[in-house]
Design an enzyme around this catalytic site. Structure first.
Site, PDB file in Angstrom:
ATOM      1  NE  ARG A 129      -7.087  16.649  -6.859  1.00  0.00           N
ATOM      2  CZ  ARG A 129      -7.637  16.602  -5.655  1.00  0.00           C
ATOM      3  NH1 ARG A 129      -7.678  15.466  -4.978  1.00  0.00           N
ATOM      4  NH2 ARG A 129      -8.163  17.688  -5.117  1.00  0.00           N
ATOM      5  CD  GLU A 183     -10.913  10.651  -9.186  1.00  0.00           C
ATOM      6  OE1 GLU A 183      -9.808  10.491  -8.665  1.00  0.00           O
ATOM      7  OE2 GLU A 183     -11.761  11.433  -8.741  1.00  0.00           O
ATOM      8  CG  HIS A 243     -11.591  11.334  -5.063  1.00  0.00           C
ATOM      9  ND1 HIS A 243     -11.099  12.101  -6.100  1.00  0.00           N
ATOM     10  CD2 HIS A 243     -11.146  11.926  -3.928  1.00  0.00           C
ATOM     11  CE1 HIS A 243     -10.417  13.121  -5.604  1.00  0.00           C
ATOM     12  NE2 HIS A 243     -10.441  13.031  -4.285  1.00  0.00           N
TER      13      HIS A 243
HETATM   14  P1  NDP Z   1       0.304  20.462   1.354  1.00  0.00           P
HETATM   15  O1  NDP Z   1       0.396  21.659   0.478  1.00  0.00           O
HETATM   16  O2  NDP Z   1       0.331  20.634   2.831  1.00  0.00           O
HETATM   17  O3  NDP Z   1       1.454  19.403   0.972  1.00  0.00           O
HETATM   18  C1  NDP Z   1       1.832  19.126  -0.325  1.00  0.00           C
HETATM   19  C2  NDP Z   1       3.208  18.476  -0.307  1.00  0.00           C
HETATM   20  O4  NDP Z   1       3.531  18.075  -1.650  1.00  0.00           O
HETATM   21  C3  NDP Z   1       4.311  19.389   0.173  1.00  0.00           C
HETATM   22  O5  NDP Z   1       5.165  18.677   1.014  1.00  0.00           O
HETATM   23  C4  NDP Z   1       5.026  19.795  -1.114  1.00  0.00           C
HETATM   24  O6  NDP Z   1       6.384  20.059  -0.825  1.00  0.00           O
HETATM   25  C5  NDP Z   1       4.846  18.546  -1.963  1.00  0.00           C
HETATM   26  N1  NDP Z   1       4.902  18.810  -3.410  1.00  0.00           N
HETATM   27  C6  NDP Z   1       4.210  19.743  -4.105  1.00  0.00           C
HETATM   28  N2  NDP Z   1       4.552  19.700  -5.400  1.00  0.00           N
HETATM   29  C7  NDP Z   1       5.486  18.735  -5.526  1.00  0.00           C
HETATM   30  C8  NDP Z   1       6.242  18.227  -6.616  1.00  0.00           C
HETATM   31  N3  NDP Z   1       6.095  18.728  -7.850  1.00  0.00           N
HETATM   32  N4  NDP Z   1       7.109  17.217  -6.386  1.00  0.00           N
HETATM   33  C9  NDP Z   1       7.260  16.711  -5.140  1.00  0.00           C
HETATM   34  N5  NDP Z   1       6.566  17.147  -4.076  1.00  0.00           N
HETATM   35  C10 NDP Z   1       5.701  18.150  -4.255  1.00  0.00           C
HETATM   36  O7  NDP Z   1      -1.043  19.738   0.897  1.00  0.00           O
HETATM   37  P2  NDP Z   1      -1.969  18.723   1.727  1.00  0.00           P
HETATM   38  O8  NDP Z   1      -1.095  17.736   2.420  1.00  0.00           O
HETATM   39  O9  NDP Z   1      -2.955  19.481   2.521  1.00  0.00           O
HETATM   40  O10 NDP Z   1      -2.756  18.012   0.516  1.00  0.00           O
HETATM   41  C11 NDP Z   1      -2.045  17.333  -0.490  1.00  0.00           C
HETATM   42  C12 NDP Z   1      -2.956  16.883  -1.608  1.00  0.00           C
HETATM   43  O11 NDP Z   1      -3.696  15.752  -1.209  1.00  0.00           O
HETATM   44  C13 NDP Z   1      -4.044  17.848  -2.071  1.00  0.00           C
HETATM   45  O12 NDP Z   1      -3.538  18.884  -2.876  1.00  0.00           O
HETATM   46  C14 NDP Z   1      -4.961  16.920  -2.825  1.00  0.00           C
HETATM   47  O13 NDP Z   1      -4.534  16.795  -4.163  1.00  0.00           O
HETATM   48  C15 NDP Z   1      -4.768  15.573  -2.114  1.00  0.00           C
HETATM   49  N6  NDP Z   1      -5.970  15.199  -1.357  1.00  0.00           N
HETATM   50  C16 NDP Z   1      -6.666  14.068  -1.711  1.00  0.00           C
HETATM   51  C17 NDP Z   1      -7.807  13.708  -1.021  1.00  0.00           C
HETATM   52  C18 NDP Z   1      -8.566  12.485  -1.382  1.00  0.00           C
HETATM   53  O14 NDP Z   1      -9.765  12.449  -1.176  1.00  0.00           O
HETATM   54  N7  NDP Z   1      -7.938  11.453  -1.897  1.00  0.00           N
HETATM   55  C19 NDP Z   1      -8.339  14.526   0.073  1.00  0.00           C
HETATM   56  C20 NDP Z   1      -7.500  15.659   0.396  1.00  0.00           C
HETATM   57  C21 NDP Z   1      -6.378  15.972  -0.313  1.00  0.00           C
HETATM   58  P3  NDP Z   1       7.280  21.017  -1.788  1.00  0.00           P
HETATM   59  O15 NDP Z   1       6.448  22.229  -2.070  1.00  0.00           O
HETATM   60  O16 NDP Z   1       8.521  21.275  -0.999  1.00  0.00           O
HETATM   61  O17 NDP Z   1       7.550  20.211  -3.015  1.00  0.00           O
END
Ligand code: NDP
Length: 307
Positions: free
Chosen positions: A221, A250, A268
């Site tokens: 994001r 965006e 995006h």
């Molecule tokens: P997941 O929930 O599977 O993975 C998210 C990861 O981020 C986890 O490993 C989590 O680990 C980590 N995380 C969350 N908060 C924090 C933090 N504050 N600091 C460090 N690490 C953090 O999500 P997905 O992989 O399915 O998707 C991830 C994101 O990708 C979506 O939420 C979306 O924002 C983005 N996305 C973008 C797209 C695009 O078009 N560009 C398309 C699809 C998704 P932990 O909880 O241990 O910290």
């Protein structure tokens, strides 16, 4: 038929399926009392005041995996289920991240422009690029998509590092400190959720640690990266390159980022293929139809999983 409020765009296929079960209402013409379902997307989400104005809302179905534009905790508190589309887009978003990474290493845009401008024919070869092979890749957010990125990068023989809040059961080196990981990495790939916990987590210190030969790839994001600090780092050579699919405001992209030669900018489109959007759309609709049928959903946001 129950009334479904549509926020943002949906495909014709989604509309055809939804129209068989719902009366679809648009934002400029709906009765708040009658809305029991909402369909929205990752960018638009639902504004808190709109959610608060819908007393009979049961389900918000998100067309995307990221739901930072929906207050899922508040929804859960009110007994409203939020759903999203995990997993079906992992590989596509991973492809986008790899595409940006390769474009930054092999100067895809620069060399394409070199051919188009006639500079090649005029007698010049462009300067050499740098290899994407054998790099140390730091992944910020090793979840579903982060793991798919690590998998998809395997042919380039990377050393994978990762930073998350909790250590995962994976064969990669874990960093509890993002700046320390950036110092050790050649490339930093951001793929966390948005929202307050990741806001500007990639700040000036992280970018400086990544360094003049460093590449930043952001497919998470726009809010995750301090964009003003990023522009300064790219302008001053503190950071080498940036490949960006997402931006803070965006679809407005700062002119400074557009003017820089060391950026690759996408609108995006991380998941934006016919195939993957088809799968996401199907899951978004399936969640709505299943809830209508038996009150359950396929893929609730974790905040709502207990409902
Ligand atoms: P997941 O929930 O599977 O993975 C998210 C990861 O981020 C986890 O490993 C989590 O680990 C980590 N995380 C969350 N908060 C924090 C933090 N504050 N600091 C460090 N690490 C953090 O999500 P997905 O992989 O399915 O998707 C991830 C994101 O990708 C979506 O939420 C979306 O924002 C983005 N996305 C973008 C797209 C695009 O078009 N560009 C398309 C699809 C998704 P932990 O909880 O241990 O910290």
């Amino acid at each position: 038929m129950p009334e479904l409020l549509q926020i943002g765009g949906i495909t014709a296929t989604m509309r055809d399926r939804l129209e068989q079960a719902f009366t679809i209402r648009q934002l400029d013409d709906f009765d708040p009392q009658k809305i029991s379902y909402v369909i929205t997307n990752g960018a638009d989400g639902i504004k808190p005041e709109l959610m608060a104005s819908l007393p009979n809302l049961k389900l918000i179905s998100g067309y995307g995996v990221g739901y930072d534009a929906v207050d899922a905790e508040e929804a859960a508190r009110r007994g409203i289920i939020v759903t999203h589309t995990p997993n079906v887009l992992n590989k596509e978003v991973a492809t986008t991240a790899v595409m940006l990474l390769l474009a930054c290493y092999r100067e895809l845009l620069r060399d394409d422009a070199h051919v188009r401008s006639g500079a090649w024919e005029a007698g010049g070869n462009p300067p050499l690029t740098r290899t994407a092979d054998n790099q140390t890749v730091g992944i910020l957010g090793l979840g579903r998509i982060g793991q798919a990125i690590a998998d998809k990068l395997a042919p380039w023989n990377p050393t994978i590092l990762y930073h998350t809040r909790t250590r995962k059961d994976v064969p990669y080196r874990y960093y509890d400190d993002l700046t320390a990981m950036a110092r050790d990495a050649d490339v930093l790939i951001c793929i966390t959720p948005g929202g307050p916990s990741t806001h500007h987590i990639v700040n000036a210190n992280v970018l400086e640690a990544l360094g003049p030969q460093g590449r930043l790839i952001n497919v998470s994001r726009g809010s995750v990266v301090d964009e003003a600090a990023l522009i300064t780092a790219l302008e001053t050579g503190t950071l080498g390159w940036a490949g960006l699919d997402v931006f803070e405001d965006e679809p407005r992209v700062p002119q400074a980022l557009r003017d820089l030669p060391n950026t690759v900018l996408l609108p995006h489109v991380g998941s934006a293929t016919v195939e993957t959007r088809g799968a996401m759309g199907a899951l978004t609709v399936d969640n709505l139809l299943q809830h209508l049928q038996d009150g359950t959903v396929l893929t609730p946001a974790p905040e709502c999983a207990h409902l």
